[in-house]
Scaffold this motif. Sequence first.
Motif, PDB file in Angstrom:
ATOM      1  N   SER A   3       1.376   1.080  -6.232  1.00  0.00           N
ATOM      2  CA  SER A   3       0.948   1.965  -7.323  1.00  0.00           C
ATOM      3  C   SER A   3       0.516   3.342  -6.822  1.00  0.00           C
ATOM      4  O   SER A   3       0.446   4.288  -7.606  1.00  0.00           O
ATOM      5  CB  SER A   3      -0.191   1.315  -8.113  1.00  0.00           C
ATOM      6  N   GLN A   4       0.254   3.475  -5.530  1.00  0.00           N
ATOM      7  CA  GLN A   4      -0.174   4.747  -4.960  1.00  0.00           C
ATOM      8  C   GLN A   4       0.976   5.546  -4.344  1.00  0.00           C
ATOM      9  O   GLN A   4       0.790   6.682  -3.934  1.00  0.00           O
ATOM     10  CB  GLN A   4      -1.258   4.519  -3.905  1.00  0.00           C
ATOM     11  N   GLU A  18       3.987   7.860  -4.333  1.00  0.00           N
ATOM     12  CA  GLU A  18       4.592   8.847  -5.226  1.00  0.00           C
ATOM     13  C   GLU A  18       6.073   9.031  -4.894  1.00  0.00           C
ATOM     14  O   GLU A  18       6.908   9.089  -5.795  1.00  0.00           O
ATOM     15  CB  GLU A  18       3.855  10.169  -5.122  1.00  0.00           C
ATOM     16  N   THR A  19       6.407   9.145  -3.592  1.00  0.00           N
ATOM     17  CA  THR A  19       7.802   9.273  -3.187  1.00  0.00           C
ATOM     18  C   THR A  19       8.014   8.530  -1.881  1.00  0.00           C
ATOM     19  O   THR A  19       7.083   8.325  -1.112  1.00  0.00           O
ATOM     20  CB  THR A  19       8.240  10.748  -2.980  1.00  0.00           C
ATOM     21  N   CYS A  27      -6.396   2.697  -3.640  1.00  0.00           N
ATOM     22  CA  CYS A  27      -6.457   3.701  -4.696  1.00  0.00           C
ATOM     23  C   CYS A  27      -7.837   4.328  -4.841  1.00  0.00           C
ATOM     24  O   CYS A  27      -7.967   5.401  -5.402  1.00  0.00           O
ATOM     25  CB  CYS A  27      -6.006   3.098  -6.011  1.00  0.00           C
ATOM     26  N   GLU A  53       4.893   9.383   0.558  1.00  0.00           N
ATOM     27  CA  GLU A  53       3.882  10.299   0.047  1.00  0.00           C
ATOM     28  C   GLU A  53       3.052   9.500  -0.936  1.00  0.00           C
ATOM     29  O   GLU A  53       3.602   8.879  -1.851  1.00  0.00           O
ATOM     30  CB  GLU A  53       4.531  11.508  -0.618  1.00  0.00           C
ATOM     31  N   ILE A  54       1.733   9.509  -0.719  1.00  0.00           N
ATOM     32  CA  ILE A  54       0.858   8.679  -1.541  1.00  0.00           C
ATOM     33  C   ILE A  54      -0.175   9.547  -2.242  1.00  0.00           C
ATOM     34  O   ILE A  54      -0.460  10.666  -1.823  1.00  0.00           O
ATOM     35  CB  ILE A  54       0.182   7.568  -0.712  1.00  0.00           C
ATOM     36  N   SER A  55      -0.738   8.997  -3.307  1.00  0.00           N
ATOM     37  CA  SER A  55      -1.700   9.744  -4.109  1.00  0.00           C
ATOM     38  C   SER A  55      -3.132   9.571  -3.623  1.00  0.00           C
ATOM     39  O   SER A  55      -4.056   9.940  -4.309  1.00  0.00           O
ATOM     40  CB  SER A  55      -1.588   9.324  -5.577  1.00  0.00           C
TER      41      SER A  55
END
Length: 89
Positions: A81-82, A84-85, A12, A45-47
Amino acid sequence: MKRAVALRAICCNGGTTPEPVEPPTSPTPLLGTLLTLVNERVTLEISSGIEPTITGVLSFVGTDYVVVVEDDLSVTFVLVSQIETVRPL
């Protein structure tokens, strides 16, 4: 024949040192979905600002991270936690 495998961790903070994460007390809908996709090809897909998508075989789902084996055989650890989809391929 020996094969080298690269290990990466997507965290993160954008680096490779994970920040402490409290595991959930019960499975979340995302964890439930991830658990149904183990050993399947997925796109996450990650943040993280490093690499916004990870594509490969979802090989492990833990309470706080997943392991994806990418097409080039690199192994990537991603904090739940990172994510998104998640899309099955």
